[in-house]
Design an enzyme around this catalytic site. Sequence first.
Site, PDB file in Angstrom:
ATOM      1  N   ASP A   4       0.833  -1.204   0.000  1.00 30.50           N
ATOM      2  CA  ASP A   4       0.000   0.000   0.000  1.00 30.50           C
ATOM      3  C   ASP A   4       0.871   1.260   0.000  1.00 30.50           C
ATOM      4  O   ASP A   4       0.675   2.170   0.820  1.00 30.50           O
ATOM      5  CB  ASP A   4      -0.937   0.025   1.222  1.00 30.50           C
ATOM      6  CG  ASP A   4      -1.637  -1.298   1.462  1.00 30.50           C
ATOM      7  OD1 ASP A   4      -2.014  -1.944   0.476  1.00 30.50           O
ATOM      8  OD2 ASP A   4      -1.800  -1.674   2.641  1.00 30.50           O
ATOM      9  N   GLU A  61     -11.333  -0.805  -3.481  1.00 30.25           N
ATOM     10  CA  GLU A  61     -10.629  -0.183  -2.370  1.00 30.25           C
ATOM     11  C   GLU A  61      -9.414   0.569  -2.903  1.00 30.25           C
ATOM     12  O   GLU A  61      -9.198   0.652  -4.109  1.00 30.25           O
ATOM     13  CB  GLU A  61     -10.189  -1.250  -1.349  1.00 30.25           C
ATOM     14  CG  GLU A  61      -9.187  -2.248  -1.893  1.00 30.25           C
ATOM     15  CD  GLU A  61      -8.758  -3.305  -0.880  1.00 30.25           C
ATOM     16  OE1 GLU A  61      -9.459  -3.456   0.142  1.00 30.25           O
ATOM     17  OE2 GLU A  61      -7.727  -3.968  -1.117  1.00 30.25           O
TER      18      GLU A  61
END
Length: 323
Positions: A21, A203
């Site tokens: 991420d 997401e």
Amino acid sequence: MNETNFRVTEYNKPWIEQRADPYAYRHIDGTYYFTASVPAYDRIILRHSDTLDGLKEAEELTVWTKHESGPQSIHIWAPEIHYIDGGWYIYYAGGDKDDVWEIRPYVLKCTGADPMKDEWIEMGMMQAADEDEFSFHAFSLDATVVKNKEKYYYIWAEKTGVGKQISNLYIAEMAAPNKLATAQVLLTTPDYDWERVDFWVDEGPAILKHDGKIFMTFSSSGTGPCYCMGMMYVDEDSDLLDPHAWRKLRFPVLKTDEEKGIYGPGHNSFVKGDDGVTDLCIYHARPYDEIIGNPLYDPNRHAMIMEVKYDEKGFPVFEFSKS
């Protein structure tokens, strides 16, 4: 590293190892900052450098550590650092040891002007608008912030439904760095087959501005080789809170490439290169697909870089580049 099916190619060499991420930010003075999820999901780290390449070997500072119990005691995920109205903020998600999937979004604030030296303090959970009865009552994570026409917007993923819930992406205008001004607006739900592998998930929103358009990439499906990136876009003069102003592409813009040895690319961010002009996509991926156990706990999602090219219509093109 799990090397059962690991083949080194000229495309899959990590930029920063075991940092999922990944979020890179270039400040107005040219300084780069980097943060990401660490494999233990137990803290928030920050690096800085005068150059993007310098982030790779930069000293890593832990600016915050998870709580021992209760909220924010497990699954510390997807931090992003943002500079808003003269202040530094980190947006992240965290769970509760007693209910590990009780994931909610939180905010840290830097007490001074130097995010690497000054103390970071908790502002608590992100607050919904007063009239919003829906936001942040379920699994919520992966928040990002975008500024457009002097207004700030908060975009995040939140699950809805019963049983095996669905992760959607929502947007709202911000009243303050830790509070929303408007009720949530649904931007996208998993409509297509590539968004529904293992789990129905949208997401990891990331914003790229180019030639009058705002592009939003997002990540879909489970966290294994099926993980991929989709994209939506909107005109910068449109109302970002009008869901009909946004358009979603039918197919993913980035996905696993077995020939190049890149698996499950996604949860990216965008940053300008050292020249201040070139757009770069910072994403994570694995160099293999044979994962033992739950992919979420496999540590080898590495941060990688690609240059963003643009087609004749001004749309970004994502192609794996040689390391």
